[in-house]
Structure formats: structure tokens, C-alpha cells
Design a protein around this motif. Structure first.
Motif, short mmCIF file in Angstrom:
data_model
loop_
_atom_site.label_atom_id
_atom_site.label_comp_id
_atom_site.label_asym_id
_atom_site.label_seq_id
_atom_site.Cartn_x
_atom_site.Cartn_y
_atom_site.Cartn_z
N TYR A 1 0.81 -1.22 0.00
CA TYR A 1 0.00 0.00 0.00
C TYR A 1 0.84 1.27 0.00
N LYS A 2 2.15 1.13 0.05
CA LYS A 2 3.03 2.29 -0.05
C LYS A 2 3.71 2.39 -1.42
N VAL A 3 3.38 1.47 -2.32
CA VAL A 3 3.91 1.51 -3.68
C VAL A 3 3.30 2.70 -4.42
N LYS A 4 4.15 3.52 -5.02
CA LYS A 4 3.68 4.71 -5.72
C LYS A 4 4.13 4.68 -7.18
N GLY A 5 3.29 5.21 -8.06
CA GLY A 5 3.67 5.39 -9.45
C GLY A 5 3.66 4.14 -10.30
N CYS A 6 3.01 3.08 -9.83
CA CYS A 6 2.98 1.81 -10.57
C CYS A 6 1.55 1.50 -10.99
N PRO A 7 1.27 1.48 -12.29
CA PRO A 7 -0.10 1.19 -12.75
C PRO A 7 -0.61 -0.18 -12.32
N LEU A 8 0.27 -1.17 -12.25
CA LEU A 8 -0.17 -2.51 -11.85
C LEU A 8 -0.62 -2.50 -10.39
N ALA A 9 0.15 -1.87 -9.51
CA ALA A 9 -0.24 -1.78 -8.11
C ALA A 9 -1.56 -1.03 -7.97
N ARG A 10 -1.74 0.02 -8.75
CA ARG A 10 -2.98 0.78 -8.70
C ARG A 10 -4.16 -0.08 -9.15
N ALA A 11 -3.97 -0.85 -10.22
CA ALA A 11 -5.03 -1.73 -10.70
C ALA A 11 -5.40 -2.79 -9.66
N LEU A 12 -4.41 -3.31 -8.97
CA LEU A 12 -4.67 -4.30 -7.93
C LEU A 12 -5.45 -3.68 -6.77
N ARG A 13 -5.05 -2.50 -6.35
CA ARG A 13 -5.75 -1.85 -5.24
C ARG A 13 -7.21 -1.55 -5.62
N GLN A 14 -7.41 -1.12 -6.85
CA GLN A 14 -8.78 -0.86 -7.33
C GLN A 14 -9.60 -2.14 -7.33
N ARG A 15 -8.97 -3.23 -7.74
CA ARG A 15 -9.69 -4.52 -7.76
C ARG A 15 -10.05 -4.95 -6.35
N PHE A 16 -9.13 -4.83 -5.41
CA PHE A 16 -9.41 -5.21 -4.03
C PHE A 16 -10.57 -4.36 -3.47
N LYS A 17 -10.56 -3.09 -3.79
CA LYS A 17 -11.61 -2.20 -3.31
C LYS A 17 -12.96 -2.55 -3.92
N ARG A 18 -12.94 -2.89 -5.22
CA ARG A 18 -14.17 -3.21 -5.92
C ARG A 18 -14.77 -4.53 -5.42
N THR A 19 -13.93 -5.53 -5.21
CA THR A 19 -14.41 -6.85 -4.79
C THR A 19 -14.61 -6.94 -3.28
N LYS A 20 -14.03 -5.96 -2.57
CA LYS A 20 -14.08 -5.95 -1.10
C LYS A 20 -13.38 -7.18 -0.50
N ILE A 21 -12.44 -7.73 -1.26
CA ILE A 21 -11.59 -8.82 -0.77
C ILE A 21 -10.16 -8.28 -0.75
N PHE A 22 -9.61 -8.15 0.44
CA PHE A 22 -8.32 -7.49 0.61
C PHE A 22 -7.25 -8.47 1.09
N PRO A 23 -5.97 -8.15 0.86
CA PRO A 23 -4.91 -8.98 1.43
C PRO A 23 -5.08 -9.10 2.94
N ALA A 24 -4.81 -10.29 3.48
CA ALA A 24 -5.03 -10.53 4.90
C ALA A 24 -3.93 -9.93 5.76
N LYS A 25 -2.78 -9.68 5.17
CA LYS A 25 -1.67 -9.09 5.93
C LYS A 25 -0.77 -8.34 4.98
N LYS A 26 0.11 -7.55 5.53
CA LYS A 26 1.02 -6.74 4.73
C LYS A 26 2.03 -7.63 4.01
N PHE A 27 2.49 -7.16 2.85
CA PHE A 27 3.54 -7.86 2.13
C PHE A 27 4.35 -6.85 1.34
N LYS A 28 5.60 -7.21 1.07
CA LYS A 28 6.51 -6.29 0.38
C LYS A 28 6.55 -6.56 -1.11
#
Length: 234
Positions: free
Chosen positions: A162-189
Motif C-alpha cells: 500500500y506504499k507503492v507509488k507510481g505503478c499502474p499494476l499496483a494501482r489496478a490491484l488496489r482498485q480490484r481489491f476495493k471493488r471486490t471488497k476482498i483485501f490482502p489478509a496481511k502486509k507484504f513487500k
């Protein structure tokens, strides 16, 4: 101690060499990022690695993917890579799975059997599913964000997802998690770069964006380093 690990032992000690040999790694995707990650892990002493990919080598892979040469075009990437890794470390347990990780095949992988899961998947849907499941497993997840459209290696970084900036793939993933309301269970690098260039000409095969080995390989080597550091504490 095997001679090929002598320099590893000199730097890290025999106890850490043994830890590396006992570690179990599951790697999804052996293209421009994952193939170099796999080689680094085996050369560093990882004793158990499963590589998963359903692609075959095509000519456009040759500029950046370890299994890809003019002699291997048409062969499964995982099979080519398994042969190479076995030549590096005959004692390592190397499993090649010629399969795509999808919602249909996910149940065929017991993620809890591994200490580390490395995500080098390109597909947003498959990547999101792997992240969801891996963060609910007992394994430690490390993920590669997008490595295409980049040229400057100094801009490659590691950060929590969630601290990744400037990456379209990370943005697309975050949008998908928000849309599906299924989020990562814990932090990962993640490994990522905030650089974003544009293609200079259209892709005649419409197979993807331009990418270079010096970037994709650094992504893969960085992922490997994260595994090694986690195991050894260095």
C-alpha cells in the motif's frame, strides 16, 4: 558443504547455508522477472523450489528471459529452467509445474507447504487471487509489480504494497481489491519502480509493453535477495 556454496558460507556462515538448503520456495511466473529470481535462489543455496508457469518460449522473450534462446523457442519455460537449475545444483529439489495459476487451478496448490511464495504473475486477476490466498497462508509473500516501460535501474525500490507509488499494476490491484471488497489478509513487500515510459512504436503482435533485461532481472534478483535476507537475517 558443497563447493559451489563455499563463497556463500564464507559470507553468511555454515548455519545459514543449512537454513537456505532447508527453505521451500514457490515461485509463480518464470518470465523476465521470475526466471532470474529462480536462478539467484538456487545459486544462493535454496534447496527446494517449485516453479509454476504455463508459457512456452517465443522469440520476443529472448531479450530478457533466462530460459529463452533461439534453441529453446517452442519449449515450456519451466522445463528449460528446471534443466538449467538442476545443472547448477544437482542436489536441489526443483519441481516444474507447467500450469497457469487461476481461480480454476488455485486449489491444486497447497500454499502452506512453503516458507516463501514469490509472485511474478502479469495477469491482474490471477495476481490478485494469489495475493489474497498467499496472505492467508503461513508462507511469506513477496511480489513483483510491473517491470515494463522502464529503463532506470536506480528507481527500482522495495515497499509495502500500500506504499507503492507510481505503478499502474499496483494501482489496478488496489482498485480490484476495493471493488471486490476482498483485501490482502496481511502486509507484504513488493519490488517496484515509479518510472513510467511510453512505447515508441506499436507492438505488431499486441503481446505487451516494451521491457529490458537490465530492469526485469534486477526486479527478480531483488525478490531473491528478500527471501535470502529473511532466512539469514542479513
Amino acid at each position: 558443504m558443497n563447493d559451489y556454496l563455499s563463497r556463500v558460507a564464507i559470507l553468511l556462515g555454515n548455519e545459514n547455508v543449512e537454513k537456505l538448503k532447508q527453505a521451500r520456495v514457490l515461485l509463480f511466473g518464470v518470465g523476465g522477472v521470475g526466471s532470474w529470481c529462480a536462478e539467484c535462489l538456487v545459486r544462493s543455496g535454496i534447496g527446494h523450489i517449485t516453479i509454476v508457469d504455463n508459457d512456452v518460449v517465443v522469440p520476443s522473450n529472448i531479450n530478457r528471459q533466462l530460459p529463452a534462446t533461439t534453441a529453446t523457442v517452442g519449449r515450456a519455460k519451466v522445463e528449460v529452467l528446471k534443466e538449467r537449475l538442476a545443472e547448477i545444483s544437482p542436489d536441489a529439489e526443483i519441481n516444474a509445474v507447467y500450469k497457469r495459476f487461476t481461480a480454476e487451478t488455485a486449489s491444486q496448490f497447497n500454499l502452506n507447504d512453503y516458507d516463501f511464495i514469490i509472485d511474478a504473475i502479469d495477469s491482474v486477476a490471477d495476481k490478485a487471487l494469489l495475493i489474497e490466498l498467499a496472505t492467508r497462508s503461513t508462507a511469506r509473500l513477496f511480489s513483483s509489480m510491473g517491470a515494463a516501460l522502464k529503463m532506470n535501474p536506480s528507481r527500482i525500490q522495495v515497499a509495502e504494497f500500500y506504499k507503492v507509488k507510481g505503478c499502474p499494476l499496483a494501482r489496478a490491484l488496489r482498485q480490484r481489491f476495493k471493488r471486490t471488497k476482498i483485501f490482502p489478509a496481511k502486509k507484504f513487500k513488493c519490488v517496484f519502480s515509479d518510472e513510467l515510459l511510453t512505447n515508441r512504436q506499436p507492438d505488431p503482435t499486441d503481446s505487451g509493453n516494451g521491457s529490458m533485461m537490465h530492469i526485469t532481472a534486477i526486479f527478480g534478483l531483488t525478490l531473491a535477495s528478500m527471501v535470502i535476507s529473511d532466512i539469514t537475517g542479513f
